[in-house]
Design an enzyme around this catalytic site. Sequence first.
Site, PDB file in Angstrom:
ATOM      1  N   TYR A 109      55.505  34.910  44.113  1.00  0.00           N
ATOM      2  CA  TYR A 109      55.041  36.555  44.503  1.00  0.00           C
ATOM      3  C   TYR A 109      53.525  36.286  44.801  1.00  0.00           C
ATOM      4  O   TYR A 109      52.973  35.896  43.998  1.00  0.00           O
ATOM      5  CB  TYR A 109      55.271  37.471  43.607  1.00  0.00           C
ATOM      6  CG  TYR A 109      54.656  38.800  43.914  1.00  0.00           C
ATOM      7  CD1 TYR A 109      55.497  39.782  44.764  1.00  0.00           C
ATOM      8  CD2 TYR A 109      53.373  39.248  43.689  1.00  0.00           C
ATOM      9  CE1 TYR A 109      54.989  40.871  45.055  1.00  0.00           C
ATOM     10  CE2 TYR A 109      53.116  40.238  44.033  1.00  0.00           C
ATOM     11  CZ  TYR A 109      53.620  41.283  44.863  1.00  0.00           C
ATOM     12  OH  TYR A 109      53.137  42.228  45.292  1.00  0.00           O
ATOM     13  N   GLU A 197      51.371  41.780  51.417  1.00  0.00           N
ATOM     14  CA  GLU A 197      52.412  41.365  50.274  1.00  0.00           C
ATOM     15  C   GLU A 197      53.240  40.016  51.128  1.00  0.00           C
ATOM     16  O   GLU A 197      53.602  40.437  52.030  1.00  0.00           O
ATOM     17  CB  GLU A 197      53.150  42.213  49.859  1.00  0.00           C
ATOM     18  CG  GLU A 197      54.025  42.044  48.779  1.00  0.00           C
ATOM     19  CD  GLU A 197      54.692  43.062  48.202  1.00  0.00           C
ATOM     20  OE1 GLU A 197      55.774  43.607  48.962  1.00  0.00           O
ATOM     21  OE2 GLU A 197      55.058  43.528  47.082  1.00  0.00           O
TER      22      GLU A 197
END
Length: 390
Positions: A109, A197
Amino acid sequence: MDIHEYQAKEILARFGVPVPRGGLAYSPEQAGYRARELGGSAWVVKAQIHSGGRGAAGGVKLCRSEDEVREFASTLFGRQLVTKQTDANGKGVYRVWVEGASDIAQELYLGFVLDRTSERIMIVASAHGGMEIEDLAATDPASLQRMTIDPAVGLSEFQARELAFALGLKAGQVAQMVTILRACYRAYRDLDATMVEINPLVITGTGELVALDAKMSFDTNALFRRPEIHELRDRSQEDPRESTAGDYGLAYVGLEGDIGCIINGAGLAMATMDMIKLAGGEPANFLDIGGGASPERVVRAFRTVLADRNVAVILVNIFAGINRCDWVAEGVVQAYREVGLTLPVVVRLAGTNVEEGKRILEGSGLPLITADTLAEAADKAVAARAKLAA
Ligand code: ADP
Ligand code: MG
């Protein structure tokens, strides 16, 4: 302002982030054609909507033939995809992205956000990606690495390397990670982003780092100087009520109730919504028409509120300081006639030129319901709503 995954990938690739090769399709046939064009034997077909959580909602699928690509794409087009991040209506799928399937060894992530406490851009990263950051924070908070970036220095190479090591990356991947981190940082800073992101950022079977998903949001107030970003806006992904209001320069937030509100001042708008609830009703929206509202602006406010089909009653509440009640009253009368209103309209005016405003309302001969106080206005709006239902 949000953009699509494929747009974010295109931007990040320009800054040096490795992404899979892919192509955009506006029809199932085109999706099949994209797969053939890309070559290979496995593709991932992905619904392009302004929301994450598509995988879990059936919006992302690994396909092993051109026919399968076409078939899956045909189930996506025109569908309202409901994910954990959308409301119950979901978001319409009108574009589909087809890309080569990657061989995934590990999912990481990576996020860049604005940290309001330190007033800096912050990197949040984890060696255990794939799931949503909220879930990650709940189930595996220890895996989260955080790092803030000094705006005067930027993201230095040693800092990026430190983060790469903290994520447990092997020597061969550290340099790749440093490139990706610095690329994301530059994209964020240079384009007035508010969020970048990559989830998942994967390590492939052969040890390459690749961004399999990408999400970017931008500061709406900076769009005037980022025309190339502004062009990426996709109205099909926005609440139509809010985008129309935005065009008119009105601050509007759509809600679920049926009493439409036209108010000046954010504080008074909040108080009015509270009073409606206290009186037993449900506001359909928040709307601040701002100070110095001309009759034209009031008419636009009416059009905005009426674009919501649920609205059964309209409540106008103006406390005129900078504003003038006579202008607002003229706007109400003009809107009533122009729009051909048939709904009950409750108007409460107070402040500058209130007498003149009241005279205009009374002189119009329109069936307006007037009130002197906020509480009275809220009660009358709820009563008018109840009368309609009866
Ligand atoms: P969302 O976050 O909206 O669910 P993603 O783009 O992250 O959508 O896709 C969901 C999952 O699908 C990813 O976590 C990944 O496991 C898989 N996936 C996405 N793109 C690819 C790809 N190109 N190759 C292989 N798997 C992929
Ligand atoms: Mg994702």
